[in-house]
Design an enzyme around this catalytic site. Structure first.
Site, short mmCIF file in Angstrom:
data_model
loop_
_atom_site.label_atom_id
_atom_site.label_comp_id
_atom_site.label_asym_id
_atom_site.label_seq_id
_atom_site.Cartn_x
_atom_site.Cartn_y
_atom_site.Cartn_z
N SER A 115 -51.80 -78.83 -30.76
CA SER A 115 -52.22 -77.65 -31.50
C SER A 115 -52.59 -78.05 -32.92
O SER A 115 -52.00 -78.99 -33.47
CB SER A 115 -51.09 -76.61 -31.54
OG SER A 115 -51.35 -75.60 -32.49
N SER A 116 -53.52 -77.33 -33.51
CA SER A 116 -53.91 -77.63 -34.89
C SER A 116 -52.80 -77.33 -35.89
O SER A 116 -52.86 -77.77 -37.03
CB SER A 116 -55.17 -76.83 -35.26
OG SER A 116 -54.94 -75.44 -35.12
N CYS A 117 -51.75 -76.62 -35.46
CA CYS A 117 -50.65 -76.32 -36.37
C CYS A 117 -49.79 -77.54 -36.67
O CYS A 117 -48.87 -77.46 -37.49
CB CYS A 117 -49.80 -75.18 -35.84
SG CYS A 117 -48.75 -75.63 -34.45
N TYR A 144 -42.55 -74.92 -33.45
CA TYR A 144 -43.59 -75.24 -32.45
C TYR A 144 -44.36 -76.48 -32.89
O TYR A 144 -44.63 -77.37 -32.08
CB TYR A 144 -44.52 -74.04 -32.29
CG TYR A 144 -45.68 -74.27 -31.34
CD1 TYR A 144 -45.46 -74.34 -29.97
CD2 TYR A 144 -46.99 -74.40 -31.82
CE1 TYR A 144 -46.51 -74.54 -29.09
CE2 TYR A 144 -48.04 -74.60 -30.94
CZ TYR A 144 -47.80 -74.67 -29.58
OH TYR A 144 -48.85 -74.87 -28.71
N LYS A 148 -44.82 -80.18 -30.99
CA LYS A 148 -46.11 -80.77 -30.65
C LYS A 148 -46.31 -82.14 -31.33
O LYS A 148 -46.91 -83.05 -30.76
CB LYS A 148 -47.25 -79.81 -31.02
CG LYS A 148 -47.34 -78.61 -30.10
CD LYS A 148 -47.62 -79.04 -28.66
CE LYS A 148 -47.80 -77.87 -27.72
NZ LYS A 148 -48.08 -78.30 -26.33
#
Length: 317
Positions: A115-117, A144, A148
């Site tokens: 994820s880009s987060c 989260y 990741k």
């Protein structure tokens, strides 16, 4: 990072983890459309990927050639803030079990969906892959993001120690068929689609949107992501971290008005600034992906139109 142009054998045994989710189902659609006829899937009831022993036994029995790891617990700002322990624990368990089982059974090629987060909250824009671990994360989804990041480092470590080719794809914000339209746990775009539709049906004259409307976000139609992932696997891209996005972004305010126009709701937007905005801007650099010869094809307006059609279908399911 290199590309060697090696198309997969159409009979290769491919496992898509998380096939019922938005990303996993898009991957299955893309693979089937290309003629792959040996795709293996399991529901969560059939195989709980948080169970290490069952996951290991499944991989030992099946002996896959390729693995797409799209299984994950995901959600928007509200879900990430409310279920912080669930987000870090469940995602850590799933990715650790699948990645280790893949290595243990000789899977050489695996694609992990992140994820880009994972990138720092205040990364320079657009965000390059090298920004990873260069600053503090956005607090609203930190658990989260950490899970990741751990998945990225798992792949990197297995590649270095064991010579596997486990690629990490970091997609931007996604939307499309099989999205989560729940207002409490869904992401911003599907939530806007539902809010606008329900406001139209009720005959409301306004719609409330979380935050100030100023944050900038990038959105990609999920079938474009699936196409990029299969492209990377088919062309045997070497190990590494690679962003997958469109290269363009819009403000939440602009997004809300576009959704309202497509849905047909002609009221006004009221922004609730007491609610969190999250990261001010999050636009991925897609230079690395573009250099490999791939770019997204679906415009935001066209994608939202298809997503709205999917939402209407979901009301009858």
């Amino acid at each position: 990072m290199t590309i060697t142009s090696k198309v997969l054998d159409r009979s290769a045994k491919i496992y898509v983890a998380g096939h019922l989710g938005m990303v996993g189902s898009a991957l299955v659609r893309r693979l089937e459309a290309d003629g792959y006829d040996n795709i293996i899937v399991r529901t969560r009831v059939e195989l709980d990927l948080m169970d290490q022993a069952r996951t290991a036994a499944f991989f030992e029995e099946q002996r896959f050639d390729y693995v797409f790891l799209a299984a994950a617990l995901t959600g928007g700002i509200h879900a990430n803030q409310t279920y912080r322990a669930d987000f870090i624990y469940r995602n850590l368990m799933i990715e650790a079990n699948v990645i280790h089982a893949a290595y243990s059974t000789g899977v050489k090629n695996l694609l992990f969906l992140g994820s880009s987060c994972i990138y720092p909250r205040d990364s320079a824009q657009p965000i390059h892959e090298e920004s990873l671990l260069t600053g503090p994360l956005e607090q609203t989804n930190e658990p989260y993001a950490i899970a990741k990041i751990a998945g990225v480092k798992l792949c990197e470590s297995y590649n270095r120690q064991y010579g596997t080719n486990y690629l990490c794809a970091m997609p931007t914000n996604l939307y499309g068929p099989n999205d989560n339209y729940d207002l409490q746990t869904g992401h911003v775009l599907p939530a806007l689609i539902r809010k606008a539709h329900e406001a139209k049906v009720r005959g409301d004259n306004q719609m409330t949107v979380w935050g100030s409307g100023q944050p900038m976000r990038e959105f990609m139609y999920v079938d474009d992501l699936a196409d990029a992932c299969v492209y990377l696997m088919e062309n045997d891209v070497s190990e590494g971290l690679i962003n997958i996005g469109t290269g363009t972004d819009v403000s939440i305010s602009e997004l809300a008005h576009t959704v309202m126009e497509i849905v047909g709701f002609d009221g006004k937007v009221v922004f609730d600034a007491s609610k969190p905005d999250g990261t001010p801007r999050k636009l991925l650099s897609v230079e690395r992906l573009s250099a490999l010869g791939w770019q997204a094809e679906t415009s935001l307006r066209d994608g939202i139109g298809m997503a709205y059609a999917d939402y209407l279908k979901s009301l009858d399911r």
